[in-house]
Design a protein around this motif. Structure first.
Motif: not given
Length: 357
Positions: A1-7
């Motif tokens: 699944m998609l893991v977002q960075k620097n949120v």
């Protein structure tokens, strides 16, 4: 699944403190968790479970992988002679869920209206208001082990509910005899769904001054569940700031419990102290009154302040979407100064409610 960075997390915590998650994943189902645990890049990484962000103080960027719980769904799942069982996904908004139960003709949660946060966070904190705590209406919950990916169910006893406390706020747990014997599930479990037993027949839970005033105004001693819901909302709106307008985490300190001897001593020195007798003979003191008596109402440390209408609430005096607000460090500096004042005057150490991250 998609893991977002620097949120950015400013919009995901009710204090609106500026901070970032190094990585964040949106959890909408059990399958999302299992997908992460099967990914070598994330399986062994430390994880931080985030619900509505209404009970946390961020003191810096969050290094563990943030799991933003967004599991939805509301349904009636059963009925017994004494209760109707309703279930809600952990990502459901708590207040909206309470309103939904009333719309279905299922009262029982109305005293806890307008408490900020999500359904999944409610058992963690064992939320409560106006004479009703979550444990009074709790049936069971489903959670997933963040180490093994195994789903398990806990009843009320296994959740070890206490005053604003539960097994989910303590570390160290074990699995014994083919089932969970939780000593502590902090950072170990992610709650997926919660079930509530709404009582049959229903009767109003009364006995608080604010509600008594509303009953007198409306010339009734037997309010309906909808009336109680509306009155609780009115009282909370009048006393507490809206997190969407003024950043805050609700009541910042727990109301301390003292022995009869301690209570008598404090009454002798401060006759106006607000206190409530408990069934076990001890007394609960109003933390807001103690803070107010020490002169903190309206005071500030940097951009963190004590709310003018309720000394129990600490607020962010900056804008909710700008960079000029309070830091987590300022909030905690203010909190510690209040603790020191109250301890020096009353000999009581106030315990914060929010989780400090």
């Amino acid at each position: 699944m998609l893991v977002q960075k620097n949120v950015p997390l400013q919009g995901l915590n009710s204090f609106h403190i500026v901070a970032r998650a190094q990585a964040l994943a949106h959890i909408t189902s059990e399958a999302d968790v299992k997908s992460l645990l099967a990914d070598p890049a994330w399986a062994s990484e430390p994880k931080f479970v985030l619900g509505g962000g209404s009970n946390i103080v961020l003191t810096g960027d969050v290094k563990p992988l943030v799991l933003k719980v967004e599991v939805l769904g509301r349904q009636v799942v059963g009925e017994t002679a004494k209760a109707v069982i309703v279930e809600a996904g952990a990502g459901e908004d708590w207040h909206a869920f309470v309103a939904w139960t009333l719309a279905q003709g299922l009262p029982g949660l109305e005293n806890m209206a307008l408490i900020p946060g999500t359904v999944g966070a409610a058992p963690v904190q064992n939320i409560g208001a106006y004479g009703v705590e979550l444990q009074d209406r709790f049936e069971s919950l489903d959670a997933i082990d963040l180490q093994t990916g195994e789903t398990f169910t806990l009843n009320a006893g296994q959740c070890a509910f206490g005053y604003r406390d539960s097994v989910f706020k303590h570390s160290s747990s074990g699995k014994q005899d083919g089932g969970y014997s939780p000593i502590g599930l902090k950072d170990r479990a992610l709650i997926l769904r919660v079930r509530f037993a709404l009582p049959k027949p229903w009767k109003p839970v009364l006995g608080y001054a604010d509600i008594d005033k509303k009953m007198a105004e409306h010339c009734t001693d037997q309010p309906t569940a909808q009336q109680l819901f509306d009155w609780v909302c009115e009282v909370r709106h009048a006393k507490l700031p809206d997190p969407a307008v003024i950043g805050n985490a609700g009541s910042f300190f727990k109301n301390p419990t003292v022995s009869p001897e301690q209570c008598t001593d404090i009454i002798g020195r401060d006759p106006k102290v607000v206190y409530y007798p408990l069934p076990d003979g001890s007394f609960k003191l109003a933390a807001g009154w103690l803070i107010d008596a020490c002169g903190w109402r309206g005071k500030s440390v940097g951009m963190a302040g004590v709310y003018e209408k309720q000394a129990l609430v600490l607020v962010n005096r900056g804008s909710v979407d700008g960079p000029d607000g309070a830091t987590g460090g300022e909030v905690m500096t203010l909190a510690k100064a209040i603790q020191t004042s109250v301890y020096e005057r009353f000999g009581i150490l106030l315990e914060p409610e929010p989780v400090v991250v």
